[in-house]
Design an enzyme around this catalytic site. Structure first.
Site, short mmCIF file in Angstrom:
data_model
loop_
_atom_site.label_atom_id
_atom_site.label_comp_id
_atom_site.label_asym_id
_atom_site.label_seq_id
_atom_site.Cartn_x
_atom_site.Cartn_y
_atom_site.Cartn_z
CD GLU A 119 -36.31 57.43 23.72
OE1 GLU A 119 -36.78 58.55 23.39
OE2 GLU A 119 -35.86 56.62 22.90
CD GLU A 166 -35.22 50.69 21.82
OE1 GLU A 166 -34.82 51.52 20.97
OE2 GLU A 166 -36.16 50.92 22.59
#
Length: 574
Positions: free
Chosen positions: A344, A451
């Protein structure tokens, strides 16, 4: 078509790519290059009126308080200009009618009058809600493609307009397109793409020794190993729950540990490392032939830093981070297929803020130095699932990964694009998702959804299937990992099995797709010419050929690959 030498029993395998093309094919083409002249409007502009400005600026109007005009390049190309702007949304616009349930792909070419700035396409509903449909970094002196889209969950007129937050620059646009697709058309495109990029038709022509066709011969092609990785997140419950073990092993050959390799799991107290759980999970996966993605070396979100990490001085943090890197990467060297190196990194900058702007790039270089085998992923959310998040838009993602790849020490590194794919409530914007994948695929880097989850809602199973099918059918996607699983293992966002390991509707979808994507045996019978045609997913197969009048079956190994023709195989039967 390759000729067949029919000696004894001959099995002639021909790769026939693709299906019949639907009336309206989707245009997967994209570019992130800045061109001297723009390419023509996709789909001839679709439902946009005067998309290439051949009729001056007819059908376009001013939005906001600026002005608009036609301009002509030195080469004679006509385009529209928004000038005298004072607000970000001062631009040009056109109204179109959206129909509920349709998917609309958008594209256009942009410049700005000086420097560079982000230009976004906005859809303004009759309630004045603004929905961002995509963005591009436009430059002066050349044209850049914006590709995006919107999934209509309403029937209503909308106004298409554009945003540039730097209101001192002019926005230039050309060759604008908005193309609607029905869900049936969209699905047809997915199916055609799967046939083209995931499968090949294999033809078996079966004869006797005398070359007489063997009508009624049966061909069974059983997959041994499929080439497309489709897997699932796994957590520590796998170590103690036999039902969870059986559930996972019966479905998946690829996994990501959801938390067990993360820094906050392996060094809760500074200087005290504990890899017991991660080691045991890796042992389990090896014993069951499951490949593992490493997740993650660092997580840039300050919220997920251990308290002792947050209190370190920059000098001490650098030492602790170096120790963490050396520890985890060296420990699992040669045992993982991938690492999420900096998680991220488009949304958060904990390590850059503490250690300098090259902290992330240095992490990639060091990880590669310690273990050159795994693919090194930049793992991020909202790049494909939410068009309103500018921080992680495809153009910003591409910009970031190019910065990493330009850093000394990463030459030769196998970099990869990691797209988390956490879809919130509501209809997934598949038009935006596909356009984003188109743009990201221009990098030529391996691209995985890492994910995948869909928030709980009445249509969760339907939306999960849409997302997974969209990813699997896209030519640029190389793998899919879901962050989902059984309720007994604590998966409560996208639960695939209840407390008794009975499938949820979402679980039914996953099992259906696993079967559809080639895990079951393919069985077919030869026609009067002794011919069998089977469409097989790329991978390795055990093939058995039988016939009622021939006692001994014949067996062979078959490898179905994307870009290689299969050779003629001669099999002798008595």
């Amino acid at each position: 078509m390759k000729g067949c030498d029919f000696l004894f029993i001959t099995i002639c395998l021909l790769l026939i790519s693709g299906l019949g093309v639907h009336t309206l094919s989707y245009d997967y083409s994209a570019t992130t290059k800045c061109l001297v002249e723009p390419e023509r409007a996709q789909y001839g502009g679709g439902i946009i009126v005067n998309p290439e400005f051949d009729h001056n600026i007819d059908s376009w109007k001013v939005f906001g308080k600026g002005s608009i005009k036609e301009q002509i390049s030195n080469e004679g190309n006509r385009f529209i200009v928004a000038h005298n702007r004072t607000q970000p949304l001062d631009s040009f616009s056109q109204k179109v009618q959206l129909q509920k349930g349709m998917l609309y792909t958008f594209s256009a070419w942009f410049q700005v009058s000086e420097g560079s700035d982000t230009v976004s396409v906005m859809f303004r509903t009759k309630e004045s809600e603004l929905v961002r449909g995509g963005q591009v970094i436009a430059k002066h002196g050349c044209w850049t493609l914006l590709k995006g889209g919107i999934a209509a969950n309403f029937s209503s007129p909308v106004e298409i307009l554009f945003e540039s937050k730097n209101s001192t620059v002019e926005i230039w646009a050309d060759n604008v397109s908005l193309q609607p697709f029905t869900k049936k058309q969209w699905r047809s495109q997915q199916d055609a793409s799967i046939e083209r990029v995931r499968k090949r038709r294999v033809r078996f022509q079966i004869t006797r020794v005398s070359e007489t066709a063997l009508k009624g011969a049966t061909v069974i092609a059983t997959p041994v190993k499929l080439n497309f990785p489709f897997g699932c997140g796994m957590n520590h419950y796998i170590l103690t729950n036999k039902d969870y073990q059986n559930w996972f092993v019966s479905r998946f050959k690829f996994a990501t540990f959801t938390n067990e390799m993360k820094w906050y799991s392996t060094e809760k107290e500074q200087g005290v490392e504990n890899y017991t759980v991660a080691d045991a999970m890796l042992k389990f996966t090896k014993e069951n032939g499951i490949s593992v993605r490493g997740h993650n070396i660092f997580w840039d979100d300050p919220k997920y830093q251990l308290e002792w990490v947050k209190t370190l001085s920059p000098e001490d943090l650098k030492k602790a981070a170096a120790k963490r890197m050396e520890s985890v990467v060296s420990r699992y060297k040669g045992q993982l297929i991938a690492w999420d190196v900096m998680n991220e990194n488009l949304h958060f900058h904990f390590f850059e803020d503490k250690l300098g702007q090259n902290a992330s790039a240095e992490a990639y270089a060091t990880a590669y130095e310690l273990d050159s085998t795994p693919k090194m992923f930049l793992n991020e959310y909202n790049t494909i699932e939410y068009s309103g998040d500018e921080a992680s838009s495809p153009v910003n993602y591409i910009k970031k990964i190019k910065e990493i790849l330009s850093f000394p020490g990463v030459a030769g590194m196998s970099a990869a694009i990691g797209l988390q794919g956490h879809f919130a409530s509501g209809q997934p914007n598949l038009a935006y998702m596909r356009s984003s994948l188109d743009l990201l695929a221009t990098t030529g880097l391996p691209m995985w959804l890492t994910e995948v989850s869909v928030d709980p809602q009445p249509s969760q199973a339907e939306y999960l299937e849409e997302v997974l099918r969209e990813a699997y059918s896209h030519p640029g996607v190389d793998g899919i990992i879901m962050f989902s699983g059984p309720a007994q293992a604590g998966f409560n966002a996208t639960t695939l099995a209840d407390e008794n390991f009975k499938n949820t509707p979402a679980g039914d979808v996953v099992d259906k797709l696993i079967r559809e994507w080639g895990t079951g045996p393919n069985i077919a019978t030869a026609d009067g010419r002794g011919i069998v045609d089977i469409s097989l997913h790329h991978g390795d197969y055990d093939v058995t050929v039988t016939h009622p009048r021939i006692h001994s079956p014949r067996k062979l190994n078959l490898s179905v690959k994307r870009d290689l023709s299969l050779e003629t195989i001669h099999v002798k039967m008595y």
